[in-house]
Write an enzyme that holds these catalytic residues in place. Structure first.
Site, PDB file in Angstrom:
ATOM      1  N   ARG A  30       0.812  -1.213   0.000  1.00 27.41           N
ATOM      2  CA  ARG A  30       0.000   0.000   0.000  1.00 27.41           C
ATOM      3  C   ARG A  30       0.848   1.267   0.000  1.00 27.41           C
ATOM      4  O   ARG A  30       1.735   1.416   0.839  1.00 27.41           O
ATOM      5  CB  ARG A  30      -0.933  -0.005   1.211  1.00 27.41           C
ATOM      6  CG  ARG A  30      -1.952  -1.109   1.105  1.00 27.41           C
ATOM      7  CD  ARG A  30      -2.964  -1.125   2.217  1.00 27.41           C
ATOM      8  NE  ARG A  30      -4.045  -2.049   1.816  1.00 27.41           N
ATOM      9  CZ  ARG A  30      -5.262  -2.048   2.319  1.00 27.41           C
ATOM     10  NH1 ARG A  30      -5.588  -1.200   3.266  1.00 27.41           N
ATOM     11  NH2 ARG A  30      -6.159  -2.897   1.884  1.00 27.41           N
ATOM     12  N   SER A 198     -20.160  -0.810   0.576  1.00 25.52           N
ATOM     13  CA  SER A 198     -19.464   0.277  -0.119  1.00 25.52           C
ATOM     14  C   SER A 198     -18.522  -0.196  -1.206  1.00 25.52           C
ATOM     15  O   SER A 198     -18.055   0.591  -2.015  1.00 25.52           O
ATOM     16  CB  SER A 198     -18.685   1.111   0.876  1.00 25.52           C
ATOM     17  OG  SER A 198     -17.464   0.495   1.155  1.00 25.52           O
ATOM     18  N   HIS A 226     -22.230   3.765   5.219  1.00 26.69           N
ATOM     19  CA  HIS A 226     -22.217   4.353   3.870  1.00 26.69           C
ATOM     20  C   HIS A 226     -23.585   4.857   3.431  1.00 26.69           C
ATOM     21  O   HIS A 226     -23.843   5.030   2.240  1.00 26.69           O
ATOM     22  CB  HIS A 226     -21.650   3.366   2.852  1.00 26.69           C
ATOM     23  CG  HIS A 226     -20.189   3.160   3.059  1.00 26.69           C
ATOM     24  ND1 HIS A 226     -19.239   4.055   2.614  1.00 26.69           N
ATOM     25  CD2 HIS A 226     -19.515   2.211   3.749  1.00 26.69           C
ATOM     26  CE1 HIS A 226     -18.042   3.640   2.980  1.00 26.69           C
ATOM     27  NE2 HIS A 226     -18.174   2.536   3.681  1.00 26.69           N
ATOM     28  N   LYS A 257     -17.663  10.106   7.326  1.00 28.17           N
ATOM     29  CA  LYS A 257     -17.856   9.986   5.883  1.00 28.17           C
ATOM     30  C   LYS A 257     -18.829  11.088   5.435  1.00 28.17           C
ATOM     31  O   LYS A 257     -18.427  12.237   5.370  1.00 28.17           O
ATOM     32  CB  LYS A 257     -18.253   8.552   5.535  1.00 28.17           C
ATOM     33  CG  LYS A 257     -17.043   7.618   5.791  1.00 28.17           C
ATOM     34  CD  LYS A 257     -17.258   6.147   5.603  1.00 28.17           C
ATOM     35  CE  LYS A 257     -15.969   5.387   5.968  1.00 28.17           C
ATOM     36  NZ  LYS A 257     -16.123   3.937   6.032  1.00 28.17           N
TER      37      LYS A 257
HETATM   38  C1  LIG Z   1     -15.397   3.051   7.005  1.00 27.56           C
HETATM   39  C2  LIG Z   1     -16.283   1.969   7.582  1.00 27.56           C
HETATM   40  C3  LIG Z   1     -16.398   1.788   8.962  1.00 27.56           C
HETATM   41  C4  LIG Z   1     -15.506   2.505   9.928  1.00 27.56           C
HETATM   42  O1  LIG Z   1     -15.894   3.837  10.085  1.00 27.56           O
HETATM   43  P1  LIG Z   1     -14.768   4.913  10.504  1.00 27.56           P
HETATM   44  O2  LIG Z   1     -15.526   6.010  11.098  1.00 27.56           O
HETATM   45  O3  LIG Z   1     -14.022   5.252   9.264  1.00 27.56           O
HETATM   46  O4  LIG Z   1     -13.879   4.213  11.501  1.00 27.56           O
HETATM   47  C5  LIG Z   1     -17.331   0.892   9.436  1.00 27.56           C
HETATM   48  N1  LIG Z   1     -18.117   0.172   8.599  1.00 27.56           N
HETATM   49  C6  LIG Z   1     -18.001   0.293   7.263  1.00 27.56           C
HETATM   50  C7  LIG Z   1     -18.882  -0.514   6.388  1.00 27.56           C
HETATM   51  C8  LIG Z   1     -17.074   1.178   6.714  1.00 27.56           C
HETATM   52  O5  LIG Z   1     -16.926   1.267   5.396  1.00 27.56           O
END
Ligand SMILES: *Cc1c(COP(=O)(O)O)cnc(C)c1O
Length: 413
Positions: A30, A198, A226, A257
């Site tokens: 990565r 996602s 998401h 997000k």
């Molecule tokens: C990104 C993600 C998380 C974690 O959330 P963060 O706030 O980034 O720690 C949990 N579940 C899913 C499905 C995610 O894509």
């Protein structure tokens, strides 16, 4: 030294170097791209990959889906909080770090999902890990039913609970029912799944899973990471959009997000939230979120409860981009969501495409490799938002078409 004089001691450096070499050999080492986003101009950003100063790029893989990370109300709320109460919370929720901002936000989030209570965590990852591991420990003999494509944070929580688990095929109701029916009716059961997946860009049959939960007396745990902010009239996620929020035992979401800041949470009835608050190490033994972050989230959640402009803009962008890529013959995965994945199926090629996009076209999209997705399903994942313009989409599509033909990649069937 051993008796024959050979050195038998562990060569730690060698073990670590070999672990990294394995990633290189598989083409999934990565590389993090060094960027700065330009507030007010997102998805425009600066990239520090080259030698001669920062280069302008367009970000196509951000999870700040609605650009709330630069929304004036969010910025203003954070500036105000910083000047009013300073930088950090100064403690755990139990010892000095329970600020009025945290309490307000928990009320706001409980209301968002129509639940009695909500509980904040430092991230969505921590909320999943802490809640699932604690819940299943509190329920003796609990069996967890987990969708095979669940996020790593749910898998970590299930594993750390130490309880029995059954993995059902992705969104496969018949398989889930078969597994539920095979268990003793007297054992506690918990079904853990996501609303929007996602990486696949598809949506779980939430109501039908709740029907099975009713039939087999199981609790339900829905990760809406998401979807929160983006679906439902007030941003309450797919469960709000489909009118099923009241049927779910626990709804989990992120504040990092679509809400554009940082943190995670669960919403549930008061007793369950009280149990997690009282028993989960991942909630108890850590400094609470900075009040500055919480103030920003409050502004973001409140704004998205009453404004649908951002959601509509995002859906329009996603539809337009999918159509453009599909018309160009690119192997885009046409889901019902805002996420636009293009299947590549090879880690080295996915990385190569991403490298060319960044170096030659100023397009930033991260290749998605194992273990984020299964091996052989490596992909590029585009997340168009309300501020990606049709011109940017045209440039992206043309760039991909050129790269597809240069690398002789497979087009859509
Ligand atoms: C990104 C993600 C998380 C974690 O959330 P963060 O706030 O980034 O720690 C949990 N579940 C899913 C499905 C995610 O894509």
């Amino acid at each position: 030294m051993s008796s024959d004089g050979t050195d038998v001691r562990v060569d730690y450096t060698r073990v670590f170097t070999q672990a990294i070499d394995r990633l290189h050999a598989e083409g999934r080492y990565r590389v993090f791209i060094d960027i700065l986003r330009n507030k007010g101009m997102f998805p425009n950003a600066r990239c520090f990959a080259g030698h001669n100063g920062p280069k302008p790029i367009t970000v196509w893989c951000s999870n700040d889906y609605l650009a709330m990370g630069q929304h004036p109300k969010v910025i203003e709320a954070m500036e105000e909080a910083l000047h009013d109460v300073g930088a950090g919370s100064g403690g755990t929720r139990n010892i000095g770090g329970n600020t009025h901002y945290h309490i307000d936000l928990e009320h706001e989030l409980a209301d968002l999902h129509g639940k009695e209570s909500a509980l904040l965590f430092t991230s969505g990852y921590v909320s999943n890990e802490a809640t699932l591991s604690t819940l299943a420990k509190i329920l003796p003999g609990c069996v967890i039913f987990s969708d095979e494509l669940n996020h790593a944070s749910m898998i970590a929580g299930i594993r750390n609970s130490g309880c029995e688990k059954r993995i059902f095929r992705h969104n496969d109701l018949a398989h889930l029912e078969e597994l539920l029916a095979a268990e003793d009716p007297s054992v506690p059961k918990l079904i853990a799944f996501e609303s929007v997946y996602s990486m696949e860009a598809d949506i779980a049959p939430i109501a039908a899973i709740c029907d099975l939960a009713d039939k087999y007396n199981a609790l339900t745990y829905l990760d809406e990471v998401h979807a929160v902010g983006m679906y439902g009239a007030r941003g309450g996620g797919i469960s709000e959009q489909e009118g099923v929020a009241d049927r779910l035992t626990i709804i989990e979401g992120t504040l990092g997000k679509a809400f554009g800041v940082m943190g995670g949470y669960i919403a549930a009835d008061q007793t369950i939230v009280d149990v997690i608050r009282s028993y989960a190490p991942g909630f108890i033994f850590t400094t609470s979120l900075s009040p500055v972050l919480v103030a920003g989230v409050l502004a973001s959640v409140r704004h998205l409860k009453s404004s649908s402009v951002e959601r509509e803009g995002q859906q329009a962008s996603a539809t337009l981009l999918k159509t453009m890529l599909d018309d160009a013959g690119l192997p885009v995965m046409m889901g019902d969501t805002h996420i636009v994945p293009i299947m590549v199926g090879d880690p080295v090629k996915a990385k190569r495409i991403s490298d060319i996009l960044l170096a030659e076209y100023g397009v930033y999209v991260q290749p998605i490799n194992y273990p984020t997705v299964p091996r052989g399903s490596e992909r590029l994942r585009f997340t168009p938002g309300p501020s990606h313009t049709p011109v940017m989409m045209r440039e992206l599509t043309d760039a991909l078409v050129e790269i597809w033909s240069r690398l002789e990649l497979r087009k859509a069937a």
